[in-house]
Design a protein around this motif. Structure first.
Motif, PDB file in Angstrom:
ATOM      1  N   ARG A  67       5.384  -9.715  -8.767  1.00  0.00           N
ATOM      2  CA  ARG A  67       4.573  -8.486  -8.772  1.00  0.00           C
ATOM      3  C   ARG A  67       5.474  -7.259  -8.805  1.00  0.00           C
ATOM      4  NH1 ARG A  67       3.402  -4.151  -8.646  1.00  0.00           N
ATOM      5  NH2 ARG A  67       1.592  -3.058  -7.850  1.00  0.00           N
ATOM      6  N   GLY A  68       6.568  -7.304  -8.099  1.00  0.00           N
ATOM      7  CA  GLY A  68       7.478  -6.176  -8.085  1.00  0.00           C
ATOM      8  C   GLY A  68       8.173  -5.943  -9.412  1.00  0.00           C
ATOM      9  N   LEU A  69       8.499  -7.015 -10.103  1.00  0.00           N
ATOM     10  CA  LEU A  69       9.251  -6.895 -11.356  1.00  0.00           C
ATOM     11  C   LEU A  69       8.372  -6.804 -12.599  1.00  0.00           C
ATOM     12  CD1 LEU A  69      12.084  -9.469 -10.594  1.00  0.00           C
ATOM     13  CD2 LEU A  69      12.240  -6.964 -10.526  1.00  0.00           C
ATOM     14  N   ALA A  70       7.129  -7.249 -12.499  1.00  0.00           N
ATOM     15  CA  ALA A  70       6.269  -7.334 -13.679  1.00  0.00           C
ATOM     16  C   ALA A  70       5.461  -6.075 -13.952  1.00  0.00           C
ATOM     17  CB  ALA A  70       5.319  -8.525 -13.540  1.00  0.00           C
ATOM     18  N   PHE A  71       5.695  -5.020 -13.191  1.00  0.00           N
ATOM     19  CA  PHE A  71       4.847  -3.834 -13.355  1.00  0.00           C
ATOM     20  C   PHE A  71       4.832  -3.266 -14.770  1.00  0.00           C
ATOM     21  CE2 PHE A  71       8.798  -1.712 -12.312  1.00  0.00           C
ATOM     22  CZ  PHE A  71       8.754  -0.540 -13.035  1.00  0.00           C
ATOM     23  N   PRO A  72       5.926  -3.341 -15.550  1.00  0.00           N
ATOM     24  CA  PRO A  72       5.814  -2.791 -16.916  1.00  0.00           C
ATOM     25  C   PRO A  72       4.729  -3.481 -17.749  1.00  0.00           C
ATOM     26  CG  PRO A  72       8.115  -3.079 -16.344  1.00  0.00           C
ATOM     27  CD  PRO A  72       7.304  -3.747 -15.258  1.00  0.00           C
ATOM     28  N   SER A  73       4.512  -4.758 -17.505  1.00  0.00           N
ATOM     29  CA  SER A  73       3.456  -5.479 -18.215  1.00  0.00           C
ATOM     30  C   SER A  73       2.086  -5.215 -17.601  1.00  0.00           C
ATOM     31  CB  SER A  73       3.729  -6.981 -18.177  1.00  0.00           C
ATOM     32  OG  SER A  73       4.957  -7.265 -18.792  1.00  0.00           O
ATOM     33  N   LEU A  74       2.044  -5.040 -16.297  1.00  0.00           N
ATOM     34  CA  LEU A  74       0.767  -4.846 -15.603  1.00  0.00           C
ATOM     35  C   LEU A  74       0.160  -3.477 -15.870  1.00  0.00           C
ATOM     36  CD1 LEU A  74       1.687  -6.477 -12.180  1.00  0.00           C
ATOM     37  CD2 LEU A  74       0.269  -7.453 -13.988  1.00  0.00           C
TER      38      LEU A  74
ATOM     39  N   GLU B 161      -5.324   3.369 -15.468  1.00  0.00           N
ATOM     40  CA  GLU B 161      -5.733   4.509 -14.648  1.00  0.00           C
ATOM     41  C   GLU B 161      -4.817   4.727 -13.443  1.00  0.00           C
ATOM     42  OE1 GLU B 161      -8.000   0.895 -13.223  1.00  0.00           O
ATOM     43  OE2 GLU B 161      -7.603   1.757 -15.160  1.00  0.00           O
ATOM     44  N   ASN B 162      -3.957   3.762 -13.133  1.00  0.00           N
ATOM     45  CA  ASN B 162      -3.039   3.923 -12.002  1.00  0.00           C
ATOM     46  C   ASN B 162      -1.860   4.810 -12.396  1.00  0.00           C
ATOM     47  OD1 ASN B 162      -4.678   2.281 -10.487  1.00  0.00           O
ATOM     48  ND2 ASN B 162      -3.397   0.485 -10.690  1.00  0.00           N
ATOM     49  N   SER B 163      -1.428   5.625 -11.480  1.00  0.00           N
ATOM     50  CA  SER B 163      -0.354   6.578 -11.758  1.00  0.00           C
ATOM     51  C   SER B 163       1.009   5.893 -11.771  1.00  0.00           C
ATOM     52  CB  SER B 163      -0.354   7.671 -10.693  1.00  0.00           C
ATOM     53  OG  SER B 163       0.063   7.140  -9.452  1.00  0.00           O
ATOM     54  N   SER B 164       1.965   6.582 -12.346  1.00  0.00           N
ATOM     55  CA  SER B 164       3.347   6.088 -12.338  1.00  0.00           C
ATOM     56  C   SER B 164       3.867   5.980 -10.911  1.00  0.00           C
ATOM     57  CB  SER B 164       4.253   7.014 -13.141  1.00  0.00           C
ATOM     58  OG  SER B 164       3.871   7.025 -14.487  1.00  0.00           O
ATOM     59  N   LEU B 165       3.497   6.934 -10.078  1.00  0.00           N
ATOM     60  CA  LEU B 165       3.909   6.896  -8.677  1.00  0.00           C
ATOM     61  C   LEU B 165       3.381   5.631  -8.002  1.00  0.00           C
ATOM     62  CD1 LEU B 165       5.279   8.211  -6.240  1.00  0.00           C
ATOM     63  CD2 LEU B 165       3.112   9.414  -5.804  1.00  0.00           C
ATOM     64  N   PHE B 166       2.105   5.304  -8.251  1.00  0.00           N
ATOM     65  CA  PHE B 166       1.533   4.087  -7.685  1.00  0.00           C
ATOM     66  C   PHE B 166       2.354   2.873  -8.101  1.00  0.00           C
ATOM     67  CE2 PHE B 166      -0.883   0.254  -8.611  1.00  0.00           C
ATOM     68  CZ  PHE B 166      -1.333  -0.078  -7.343  1.00  0.00           C
TER      69      PHE B 166
ATOM     70  N   SER C 239       5.266  -1.460  -6.610  1.00  0.00           N
ATOM     71  CA  SER C 239       6.170  -2.476  -7.151  1.00  0.00           C
ATOM     72  C   SER C 239       7.434  -2.593  -6.310  1.00  0.00           C
ATOM     73  CB  SER C 239       6.513  -2.165  -8.604  1.00  0.00           C
ATOM     74  OG  SER C 239       5.338  -2.217  -9.387  1.00  0.00           O
ATOM     75  N   SER C 240       7.962  -1.469  -5.860  1.00  0.00           N
ATOM     76  CA  SER C 240       9.146  -1.497  -4.999  1.00  0.00           C
ATOM     77  C   SER C 240       8.835  -2.191  -3.674  1.00  0.00           C
ATOM     78  CB  SER C 240       9.651  -0.083  -4.730  1.00  0.00           C
ATOM     79  OG  SER C 240      10.059   0.531  -5.918  1.00  0.00           O
ATOM     80  N   LEU C 241       7.697  -1.861  -3.097  1.00  0.00           N
ATOM     81  CA  LEU C 241       7.308  -2.502  -1.839  1.00  0.00           C
ATOM     82  C   LEU C 241       7.090  -3.999  -2.029  1.00  0.00           C
ATOM     83  CD1 LEU C 241       4.879   0.176  -0.346  1.00  0.00           C
ATOM     84  CD2 LEU C 241       7.163  -0.437   0.476  1.00  0.00           C
ATOM     85  N   SER C 242       6.420  -4.369  -3.111  1.00  0.00           N
ATOM     86  CA  SER C 242       6.184  -5.791  -3.377  1.00  0.00           C
ATOM     87  C   SER C 242       7.498  -6.546  -3.516  1.00  0.00           C
ATOM     88  CB  SER C 242       5.356  -5.975  -4.651  1.00  0.00           C
ATOM     89  OG  SER C 242       4.061  -5.473  -4.476  1.00  0.00           O
ATOM     90  N   PHE C 243       8.417  -5.987  -4.289  1.00  0.00           N
ATOM     91  CA  PHE C 243       9.701  -6.646  -4.466  1.00  0.00           C
ATOM     92  C   PHE C 243      10.458  -6.729  -3.135  1.00  0.00           C
ATOM     93  CE2 PHE C 243      14.197  -6.932  -5.632  1.00  0.00           C
ATOM     94  CZ  PHE C 243      14.150  -8.083  -6.415  1.00  0.00           C
ATOM     95  N   GLY C 244      10.399  -5.673  -2.355  1.00  0.00           N
ATOM     96  CA  GLY C 244      11.056  -5.676  -1.050  1.00  0.00           C
ATOM     97  C   GLY C 244      10.494  -6.740  -0.120  1.00  0.00           C
TER      98      GLY C 244
END
Length: 141
Positions: free
Chosen positions: A97-104, A110-115, A120-125
């Motif tokens: 989930r943390g690494l796949a955000f470019p595909s997601l 509608e989700n912001s870049s900040l989101f 994604s950083s939190l998920s990877f962490g």
């Protein structure tokens, strides 16, 4: 007895995320928006539709179960069935989930870049907390 600090932190993180999901049920559409569920989902919640409630409760339950598995892996509670395997799957999911955000991003425009950066950083962490805890506890699980 000393507990594994990485898996304790992973358990706390999953538990916190589960709790945040449940707060959406209490505070409604504004919290769904704030936590990045998307406008359509927030509108369904505001309209009293059952789908956001069911999905949110399901996600919170799953995250709570993941927290319990991390606690079991840390040695805080007794081992649960397939503790090692389940913790590996949880770690893999969080890291993916943390690494796949470019595909997601394409599925949730509608989700912001900040989101995407924060979640994604939190998920990877959280995934890496599981990995580090598993590495230390592998032969005890």
């Amino acid at each position: 007895m000393q507990y594994n600090r990485y898996l304790l932190a992973a358990a706390a993180a999953s538990g916190t995320v589960a709790f945040l999901h449940l707060l959406c049920l209490v505070f409604g559409a504004s919290w769904y928006r704030f936590l990045g569920a998307g406008e359509r989902f927030a509108q369904l919640a505001a309209a009293g539709n059952f789908v956001p409630v069911a999905i949110t409760v399901g996600i919170a339950a799953l995250l709570s179960l993941w927290s319990a598995y991390a606690l079991a892996g840390a040695g805080v509670i007794r081992k649960l069935p397939y503790t090692r395997l389940v913790l590996c799957l949880i770690a893999a999911f969080y890291c993916f989930r943390g690494l796949a955000f470019p595909s997601l991003i394409f599925f949730f425009p509608e989700n912001s870049s900040l989101f995407w950066m924060v979640s994604s950083s939190l998920s990877f962490g959280i995934g890496m907390l599981h990995v580090l805890g598993l590495k230390q506890m592998w032969w005890k699980l």
